[in-house]
Design an enzyme around this catalytic site. Structure first.
Site, short mmCIF file in Angstrom:
data_model
loop_
_atom_site.label_atom_id
_atom_site.label_comp_id
_atom_site.label_asym_id
_atom_site.label_seq_id
_atom_site.Cartn_x
_atom_site.Cartn_y
_atom_site.Cartn_z
CE LYS A 100 -7.18 -14.99 15.90
NZ LYS A 100 -7.54 -13.71 16.85
CG ASP B 162 -7.91 -13.43 12.69
OD1 ASP B 162 -7.40 -13.75 13.47
OD2 ASP B 162 -9.19 -13.15 12.44
CB VAL C 265 -13.60 -18.64 17.10
CG1 VAL C 265 -14.62 -18.67 16.05
CG2 VAL C 265 -12.36 -19.63 16.92
CE LYS D 104 -10.94 -14.83 14.55
NZ LYS D 104 -11.65 -13.62 14.28
CD GLU E 77 -16.12 -19.64 23.61
OE1 GLU E 77 -16.46 -19.63 22.43
OE2 GLU E 77 -16.59 -20.73 24.34
CB ALA F 80 3.63 -7.58 31.40
#
Length: 813
Positions: free
Chosen positions: A577, A676, A607, A680, A604, A502
């Site tokens: 994230k 962002d 980051v 992280k 995983e 999708a």
């Protein structure tokens, strides 16, 4: 002499009968052949009875259909000059059937004797047809009426095999006949003189009885599958035929629902040690399955998996049962009186409860009978009213080697647990030939497949993927999966299947998997608009084992579905994230539900794209290390931007190039605002075992004025040019001192921060190239010299490989 039995599908059409003729013409010894009714005819006769009893004249059209089927085969396979006699005999039997049904219609009642009479017409008519066909093609064919061979006697209101009379009749009749003998299965005669039948699986039983009576060298059961399979092929796509089974294993499988052979069939041949060969009429060269006392081919610890649906659990519980003699005896006496078959029984070691599994149709009758039997104890509160729960299935694992193997049950239960399948009852026979579990009916097929893949290692383990997001990363991931399908199938017995794909506009779901490089075109051609709730509900409805939900988006809406997905025992792999960097309560809640449901929540690639950063931190913490400081450049996009800038590009040009190469988020403002990087750093600190909220991270803006409040692809390039003049001034300063700009995320002494730093040539971050990421970890063990992880930290391919690695980690675990 051999005995051959052909089932309904083997004689269901003119084409099918041609296969039977070829098999019989290849025989080099005398054979006795037992035939069933044409496929579907017995069910049609049941319909006729029910319609007639309710005075519904529809039974007449069904009888006409039965007549037409037999006439059609006769006209196709019998010499036109001789067919009229056969048609006349069939018509005579049809007329007798019609008259009997009319009688039922008049009185509006079906008695057991009338039922046996009606049901026997299927075999009686088919044998007349087959006798005429085979007599034209085989040298010597003798038809023996099964009603003169098989006898029953009434016991407790039902007809049971009269062994002595039957064996005497078979030996007397067959000993004087040469050539091929043909007869009907299923039908019999009561020693009282009226028509009877052998019940479910009666044709197999007839063949077995005859084989035993004449001491046949072998009994061959010819059907429409190539033997007894490791699981029902209609439930398990990669089930395969078992070369050999013991009588005991075959009995267990037939008891727990295997339809190829029925329980009563085994007993007569087992007593005489007569081998049974199950073969495929339509693939006669296939080896099939041999059933013997001691198989030469031992095979797997678990030989096969079988299942029964439409089961109910009947429970008798109460503290007044403890230490009381005769409770179980009374319970089984009631069930025997009501003619209720117990499929499975389990009793608590404390003696406070007995639970039995029976057919759902008999649940209410069992409940009424047991409540009446224990009425006194119920009134005194010693025993609770009998409880009936419906909607279950039994899944059974069978194999003689199980009695010598350790951990079989644990391995099976673990497979069920990983797939979110709850076990409601467990039973194991004292012979240790089988382990049976009761599961919800809707989980039966999923349970069978989960256990099958667990124990049959020659079978590919199917991993079902549901992928949301087909941007740069999503497309790269799907292409990586599809390019590796052959390798994983041939080398690792893993079959990746992308069941659903999708994007923000369209969705495509295929239960057997979406294959081919044209997947994107097929997705966009789909008529189904993407509705996230609908997509995951379809995933739940398919209820496939080993399902993994893969989120390649940056969508808050999709991440909001994680809790629901995990609660359904479906693992999640994501590069999104948002969930892991949301409130600590939500983050820890997702990890907790994954642990409770024994599934995985893997991120995983949140980051460092494909770098093993989170995995390394997890391993440090799990082995008892304490992380004291993290210093990192974890934005591949910002690192690319500032590397390009330091190498002479304008700031705006570097930003646009990073976006064009797919290094930034779809909304590049998320990167430039430090959101962002903040996410992280938050994830790394949390994975280090430290509770931290996003609001606790200090962000030192490196821009001279605020970024736009919202992203517009049309306005964005011009907006970025507004920062060029400021950064040209920065460039003069850092070039003169041979420095580089790095957006550094740092956690030290319980404080988290993000800042743009000017690092000189002797700093380890100075040499970072392109979109590289680097994480420097100081811990109790790595105190003097940090543990450093460095490599490409942005880009569709490396991020997709991180997602792929998380999936492989789930499979390996």
């Amino acid at each position: 002499m051999k005995v051959l039995k052909f089932g309904g599908t083997s004689v269901g059409s003119a084409e099918s009968i041609k296969y039977v003729i070829d098999i019989l013409q290849s025989q080099d010894k005398q054979v006795v052949v037992v035939f069933s009714a044409l496929s579907g005819v017995t069910n049609m006769l049941v319909e006729c009875m029910n319609h007639a009893a309710s005075k519904n004249l529809q039974y007449k059209s069904i009888v006409e259909e039965i007549e037409n089927r037999h006439f059609s085969i006769a006209n196709q396979l019998i010499n036109p000059q001789k067919v009229s006699g056969t048609l006349a005999r069939i018509k005579q039997s049809i007329n007798q059937l019609q008259e009997t049904l009319e009688g039922i219609s008049y009185i509006g009642e079906i008695t057991p004797r009338t039922s046996d009479l009606i049901l026997g017409y299927g075999e009686f008519i088919s044998i007349q047809l087959l006798n005429a066909i085979l007599s034209e093609r085989l040298k010597e064919v003798t038809l023996v009426d099964a009603r003169e061979l098989i006898f029953t006697k009434p016991i407790n209101g039902s007809e049971n095999l009269a062994i002595t009379e039957t064996e005497q009749a078979i030996r007397h009749k067959l000993s004087v006949i040469s050539g091929t003998v043909i007869t009907s299965g299923f039908i019999a005669t009561s020693i009282k003189g009226y028509p009877s039948t052998l019940g479910r699986g009666g044709s197999d039983h007839t063949a077995s009885i005859i084989a035993s009576a004449i001491n046949a060298e072998m009994l061959e059961i010819w059907t429409d599958v190539s033997g007894i399979f490791t699981s029902d092929p209609s439930l398990t796509e990669n089930a395969y035929p078992i070369p050999e089974l013991s009588y005991a294993e075959a009995l267990e499988l037939s008891h727990f629902g295997a339809k190829v052979i029925y329980s009563p069939t085994i007993q007569p041949v087992m007593e005489k040690n007569i081998p049974v060969l199950v073969k495929n009429t339509f693939a006669a060269d296939d080896e099939g399955t041999m059933i013997v006392e001691k198989p030469l081919v031992n095979g797997n610890v678990v030989k096969a998996i079988s299942s029964i649906n439409n089961i109910c659990l009947v429970s008798l519980t109460g503290s007044g049962m403890v230490g009381v003699v005769g409770i179980a005896s009374r319970l089984f006496r009631v069930l025997a009186k009501e003619n209720i078959n117990v499929i499975l029984i389990t009793q608590a070691s404390s003696e406070q409860s007995i639970c039995i599994a029976i057919d759902e149709k008999q649940g209410e009758k069992a409940c009424e009978g047991l409540n009446a039997e224990f009425e006194f104890e119920i009134q005194l509160g010693r025993v609770k009213s009998v409880r009936v729960e419906e909607g279950f299935s039994i899944v059974a694992m069978v194999g003689e080697k199980m009695r010598h193997a350790v951990g079989v049950s644990g391995q099976a239960f673990s497979a069920l647990g990983r797939n979110g399948i709850n076990i409601h009852a467990i039973a194991q026979g004292s012979s240790e030939l089988n382990v049976s579990v009761v599961v919800n009916r809707e989980n039966c097929q999923k349970a069978v497949n989960a256990i099958h893949q667990e124990f049959f290692h020659s079978v590919n383990r199917v991993i079902n993927l549901f992928v949301v997001g087909t941007g740069n990363v999503g497309s790269a991931f799907i292409n990586q999966i599809m390019s590796q399908l052959g390798l994983f199938t041939s080398e690792y017995n893993i079959d990746f299947r992308i069941i659903g794909i999708a994007n923000s506009r369209k969705m495509l779901l295929k239960p057997n998997g979406i294959k081919g490089s044209d997947w994107k075109e097929r997705l966009m051609a789909s008529k189904q608009s993407m509705i996230p709730d609908y997509f995951i509900n379809e995933m739940f409805a398919l209820n496939l084992p080993n399902s993994i939900f893969v989120d390649n988006t940056a969508s808050e809406e999709i991440s909001g579905l994680y809790h629901t997905i995990l609660s359904k025992s479906i693992s999640i792999v994501t590069c999104n994230k948002i969930a892991a960097s949301s409130s600590y309560e939500n983050y820890s809640g997702l990890k907790r539900i994954a642990q409770e449901k024994r599934v995985f929540f893997k991120f995983e690639s949140n980051v460092g794209a494909g770098l093993p950063i989170i995995q390394t931190i997890n391993n440090l913490v799990k082995t008892g290390d304490q992380i004291r400081q993290i210093e990192a450049v974890v934005s591949g996009s910002l690192n690319f931007i500032f590397n390009g800038f330091c190498d002479g590009m304008k700031f705006s040009d570097a930003v646009l190039k990073a976006k064009d190469l797919g290094y930034t988020e779809p909304n590049p403002l998320i990167d430039l605002q430090g959101i962002d990087v903040s996410r992280k750093l938050l994830i790394l600190v949390r994975e280090a075992g430290i509770k931290l909220e996003a609001s606790e991270i200090a962000f030192n803006s490196y821009l001279p004025h605020a970024l736009p409040s919202s992203y517009s692809s049309e306005l964005f390039p011009e907006q970025m040019k507004g920062y060029d003049e400021y950064f040209e001034g920065v460039r003069e300063r850092i070039v003169a001192s041979d420095q580089k700009l790095r957006v550094v995320a740092q956690f030290d002494n319980g404080k988290a921060s993000i800042a743009l730093k000017e690092v000189d040539s002797n700093h380890p971050f100075h040499s970072l190239e392109g979109s590289d990421n680097v994480v420097s970890i100081h811990s109790k063990r790595y105190s003097s010299r940090p543990l450093v992880i460095q490599g490409a930290g942005a880009g569709a391919d490396v991020t997709a490989s991180g997602i792929f690695s998380d999936i492989l980690s789930i499979i390996n675990n």
